[in-house]
Write a protein that holds these residues in place. Sequence first.
Motif, mmCIF file in Angstrom:
data_model
loop_
_atom_site.group_PDB
_atom_site.id
_atom_site.type_symbol
_atom_site.label_atom_id
_atom_site.label_comp_id
_atom_site.label_asym_id
_atom_site.label_seq_id
_atom_site.Cartn_x
_atom_site.Cartn_y
_atom_site.Cartn_z
ATOM 1 N N LEU A 1 0.840 -1.196 0.000
ATOM 2 C CA LEU A 1 0.000 0.000 0.000
ATOM 3 C C LEU A 1 0.879 1.251 0.000
ATOM 4 O O LEU A 1 0.596 2.228 -0.720
ATOM 5 C CB LEU A 1 -0.914 -0.002 1.229
ATOM 6 C CG LEU A 1 -1.926 1.144 1.261
ATOM 7 C CD1 LEU A 1 -2.873 1.044 0.089
ATOM 8 C CD2 LEU A 1 -2.700 1.159 2.574
ATOM 9 N N ALA B 1 2.076 1.836 -3.430
ATOM 10 C CA ALA B 1 1.017 2.354 -4.294
ATOM 11 C C ALA B 1 0.745 3.820 -3.990
ATOM 12 O O ALA B 1 0.538 4.624 -4.904
ATOM 13 C CB ALA B 1 -0.248 1.525 -4.109
ATOM 14 N N LEU C 1 0.369 -2.712 -6.415
ATOM 15 C CA LEU C 1 -0.871 -3.487 -6.407
ATOM 16 C C LEU C 1 -0.599 -4.984 -6.327
ATOM 17 O O LEU C 1 -1.529 -5.781 -6.328
ATOM 18 C CB LEU C 1 -1.686 -3.174 -7.661
ATOM 19 C CG LEU C 1 -2.131 -1.713 -7.768
ATOM 20 C CD1 LEU C 1 -2.749 -1.454 -9.128
ATOM 21 C CD2 LEU C 1 -3.115 -1.364 -6.673
ATOM 22 N N ALA D 1 -5.945 -0.559 -10.411
ATOM 23 C CA ALA D 1 -6.075 0.221 -9.177
ATOM 24 C C ALA D 1 -7.509 0.173 -8.689
ATOM 25 O O ALA D 1 -7.773 0.003 -7.497
ATOM 26 C CB ALA D 1 -5.630 1.658 -9.422
ATOM 27 N N PHE D 2 -8.464 0.318 -9.618
ATOM 28 C CA PHE D 2 -9.871 0.238 -9.208
ATOM 29 C C PHE D 2 -10.213 -1.167 -8.729
ATOM 30 O O PHE D 2 -10.992 -1.351 -7.798
ATOM 31 C CB PHE D 2 -10.788 0.643 -10.359
ATOM 32 C CG PHE D 2 -10.926 2.136 -10.493
ATOM 33 C CD1 PHE D 2 -11.499 2.893 -9.478
ATOM 34 C CD2 PHE D 2 -10.474 2.791 -11.624
ATOM 35 C CE1 PHE D 2 -11.620 4.269 -9.588
ATOM 36 C CE2 PHE D 2 -10.589 4.162 -11.742
ATOM 37 C CZ PHE D 2 -11.169 4.903 -10.724
ATOM 38 N N ASP D 3 -9.583 -2.177 -9.365
ATOM 39 C CA ASP D 3 -9.867 -3.558 -8.978
ATOM 40 C C ASP D 3 -9.434 -3.860 -7.554
ATOM 41 O O ASP D 3 -9.900 -4.814 -6.949
ATOM 42 C CB ASP D 3 -9.122 -4.534 -9.910
ATOM 43 C CG ASP D 3 -9.807 -4.611 -11.253
ATOM 44 O OD1 ASP D 3 -10.973 -4.194 -11.318
ATOM 45 O OD2 ASP D 3 -9.171 -5.071 -12.216
ATOM 46 N N LYS D 4 -8.497 -3.063 -7.032
ATOM 47 C CA LYS D 4 -8.006 -3.304 -5.671
ATOM 48 C C LYS D 4 -9.159 -3.257 -4.677
ATOM 49 O O LYS D 4 -9.148 -3.937 -3.658
ATOM 50 C CB LYS D 4 -6.951 -2.266 -5.308
ATOM 51 C CG LYS D 4 -6.262 -2.511 -3.976
ATOM 52 C CD LYS D 4 -5.145 -1.502 -3.780
ATOM 53 C CE LYS D 4 -4.357 -1.776 -2.507
ATOM 54 N NZ LYS D 4 -5.167 -1.566 -1.302
ATOM 55 N N GLY D 5 -10.174 -2.441 -5.020
ATOM 56 C CA GLY D 5 -11.362 -2.398 -4.185
ATOM 57 C C GLY D 5 -11.167 -1.572 -2.937
ATOM 58 O O GLY D 5 -10.052 -1.123 -2.624
ATOM 59 N N SER E 1 -9.163 2.571 -0.574
ATOM 60 C CA SER E 1 -7.830 2.811 -1.130
ATOM 61 C C SER E 1 -7.834 2.591 -2.632
ATOM 62 O O SER E 1 -7.268 3.387 -3.391
ATOM 63 C CB SER E 1 -6.808 1.905 -0.454
ATOM 64 O OG SER E 1 -7.114 0.550 -0.710
ATOM 65 N N GLY E 2 -8.483 1.518 -3.077
ATOM 66 C CA GLY E 2 -8.543 1.246 -4.507
ATOM 67 C C GLY E 2 -9.199 2.376 -5.263
ATOM 68 O O GLY E 2 -8.704 2.821 -6.305
ATOM 69 N N GLY F 1 -7.232 4.657 -7.897
ATOM 70 C CA GLY F 1 -7.744 4.661 -9.262
ATOM 71 C C GLY F 1 -8.094 6.063 -9.717
ATOM 72 O O GLY F 1 -7.772 6.471 -10.841
#
Lengths: 654, 100
Positions: A310, A313, A354, A436-440, A443-444, A448
Motif C-alpha cells: 500500500l 502504491a 498493487l 487500481a480500481f480492482d483493488k477495491g 484505497s482502490g 484509481g
Amino acid sequence: MTGSVHNALVSHALVAATQSAGPPPLHATGIQNAGWLLLVLPGLGATVLLLGGKRTNSWGHLLGVAMPLLAFAYAVAAYVQMLGYPADQRVRELTVFQWIDVGKFQIPLGLRIDQLSICFVLLITGVGSLIHIFAVGYMANDPERRRFFGYMNLFLVAMLLLVLGSNYLALYAGWEGVGLASYLLIGFWQYKPTAATAAKKAFVANRVGDVGLSVAIMLMFAQFGSVTFTGVFGSVGSASHGVVTALGLLLLLGACGKSAQVPLQSWLLDAMEGPTPVSALIHAATMVTAGVYLIVRSAPIFNLTADARLAVAIVGAVTLLVGAIIGTAKDDIKKALAGSTMSQIGYMMLAAGLGPAGYVFAIAHLLAHGFFKAGLFLGAGAVKHEMDDEVDMRRFGGLAKVMPITWVTFGLGYLAIIGVPPLSGFFTKDPIIEAAFDKGGVSGALLGTAALIGAGITAFYMTRVMIMTFANGRRWDEGVHPHEAPPVMTSPMIVLAIGSAGAGAFLIVGNRLLNFLGPVTGVPPVSHGLWTKVSTVTFVLVVIGGIIAWAMYGRREVPVIAPAGSPITVAARKDLYGDALNEGLLMRPGQWLTRLSVFFDNRGLDGLVNTVAATFGGGSGRLRRWESGLVRSYALSMLIGAVLLVGAFLLVRL
Amino acid sequence: MVTPAHFIALSVILFVIGAVGVLVRRNAIVVFMCVELMLNAANLAFVAFARMHGGLDGQVIAFFVMVVAAAEVVVGLAILTAIFRARRSASVDDANLMKY
C-alpha cells in the motif's frame, strides 16, 4: 481476451504465489553461459575510452556505439535461446566468479537471466544503442565527446549489472554504479555551476535512498543468512510480518531515491542540466525505472506484506500527480518532460504496489515508456540542438514546418504517452488504472481516481508541450535558423517512434508479456477486455485535457515572457515547493546541527586540546631563548650545574 | 713546612682563575689556556692527594688527564683555525650561529 489460457495462468500463478520462491534457477548453458559478455562489452568500451585519453578521440564515439550494439545482439541471442525453453525452465543463473569468500559469508558474482531481467537487458541495450547513435550527432561539436561515450558505456555496465545480478549485493553494486554514472553525466558540463550543483543534488538525494536499500540488504543477511534472490525468497515466507514489512519499506525508500518518487523526487528536474541523450537514457528510459525493477524483482517479499504494498502504491499515486502538476507549468521543454517522467514512473510504482495484479502492467508500462519517453527526449534534444541550446518553449513555436521528422516522431511519442489508442500508452496505462480500481475498497477507489486524474493532466501538459513547440507562429530570435537534424539523429528517433507506436499493442494484445512474465511475477487475478468503462472515462479525460491545453495555448499566441499565472502555476513552477520543503525540513535543521557541533568541537574538544598545546608551545617558546648561542653563557650554566652538584653531594654526606 | 693544604689551596686558586678566565675572556686561545689551567689545577690536587696517601692512583689519573688534554687541544685548535679562516675572528662570542 483468451479466457482459458488466462485461467490456466491464474491457477499457475496462485500455486507460484503460495510457494513464493518460484521454480529453482537452473544453470545457464549455451549462449547464456556467456552472460558476462553483457558486462564486459560496455566495460571494455568504458575502460578504453576513459583510460585511452586523447588518442582515442578520433574513433572513440564509434567504439562507444559499437559496444552497446554488440551487447544488444548478444541479448537478442540470449532471448531467443530463452524462448526455446519451456516456461518453468527459463530462470537461468551463472556464476562469473566468487566475489566474497569469508567464512559463512559467501557471495558469488552471479547473474540471473530470466524473463524479467531479459526484458530490461533488451530495453537497456536496445534503447541504449539508439541513444548512443543519436549522441554521435548531438555531441558532434563537443570537444569532450569521447569522455561522454566513456561515461555512457560505464552507465550501461552498471545498469546491466543492476538488472542481471542474482543477489542483492550485485544489484547494489550496479545500483551505486548507475548513481555514479548519473552523477558524472549530469555534471558532464561541470563548468556550468548549475550542472555541477544538479549533479551533487542528484548524488545526495540518491544516497538517502541507497541507505534504505543497504539497510534492507543487511537486514536480509541478518535474518536469512543470505542475500541471493534464491536464498532470500526461499526463506522470506518464514520471517515475521514485521521484518517483511520493514524490508518492503526499506526497499521502497531505495526505489524512491533512484526513481525520483516523492519524497526524494526533487533531484530529477535539476538533472536535466545534463546532455539530452543522458536525460533520455538515464533519466527517462532506464536508470530511473530501476526502482520499479527493484520492487517487481522483490515481489516475493512484497507479496507477503500488504502494508508495504500500500505504501508503494500511495507513493506512486502521489508522485504521478505531483509530477504531472509540475509538468503543466514548466516552460523548459526538458523539465516539462522530466515532470512527465516522474509522473509515468509514479504509474509504474502504483502498479507495482498493487502486487501480482499490477507487476506485469508496471513492466509493460516501463518498457513502453522506455520507448516513447526516450523518443520524446531525443526529439527535445534535436529541437534544442537546432535552436542553439534554447530550451524555453515560449521561444519555440512553428517548428513543425522546419523540422517535420522531429515533429512526426515527437508527435507519435506524444500520442503514445497520453494514451490515444492504438498507441503504446493506451495499452499499458489503462490496465494500471483498471487494476487500481480492482483493488477495491476506499484505497482502490482513491488510487484509481488519482491515476485517472493523472491521465487527464498528462494529456494537458503534453498537448501544451506539443503546441508550444511545434504549432502556431515562430517566436524564436532573429539569429536562430533551425532545420531538420542530421540523419544520425533522426534515424534513432524514427525507430523509437515506431516503438512508441507499436510496443504497447505488441506487449498487451494477446497477453504476450503476461504469458512471458507470468511465471516470475504472477498473474493478475482478474482480466479485462481491451476497451472497458474505465478506458472510456480515461479517454474522455484525455480529450478534455487536450482541449483545455489547446484552448489555453493553441487558440491564442503564447506570450514570450511567462505571465504571472495562478497560485497553482506558481507552485508548480517551483516544483511544488519540493526544494523549499527539503530546505526547511532537512537542510536548515541540519545546518543548525552542524553549527552546534562545530561550535562544541571548536570550543569544547579543540579548546581542551588547544589549551594543552598552547601551554607547551608557549612555554617551550620561552625556554628556547636560553639557547643563546653564546659559548660563555653555556660555560656559566655548566659551572653553576657543577657547583650545585658538588653542593648537593656535600649536603648529602653531611 | 709545606702541607697538602697548601697544595690544595694553590689548586683551588688556579681552578678559580681558570674558571673565571673561561667565563669572562672572549679570545678562544685564552679560553683554551684557562681550560688547561683548570685541568692542571685538578692534576695538582690529584698528585697532592696521591703523595699524601702514598698511592699511585692519583698520579696515573694525572697522566690520563694530560693525555686527554693534549688530544682536546689538538681537536680544539683545529676547529679554532677553521673558524678563524672562515670568519677572521677568534672571539667565542662571534661563533653564535647555533641558537634559537
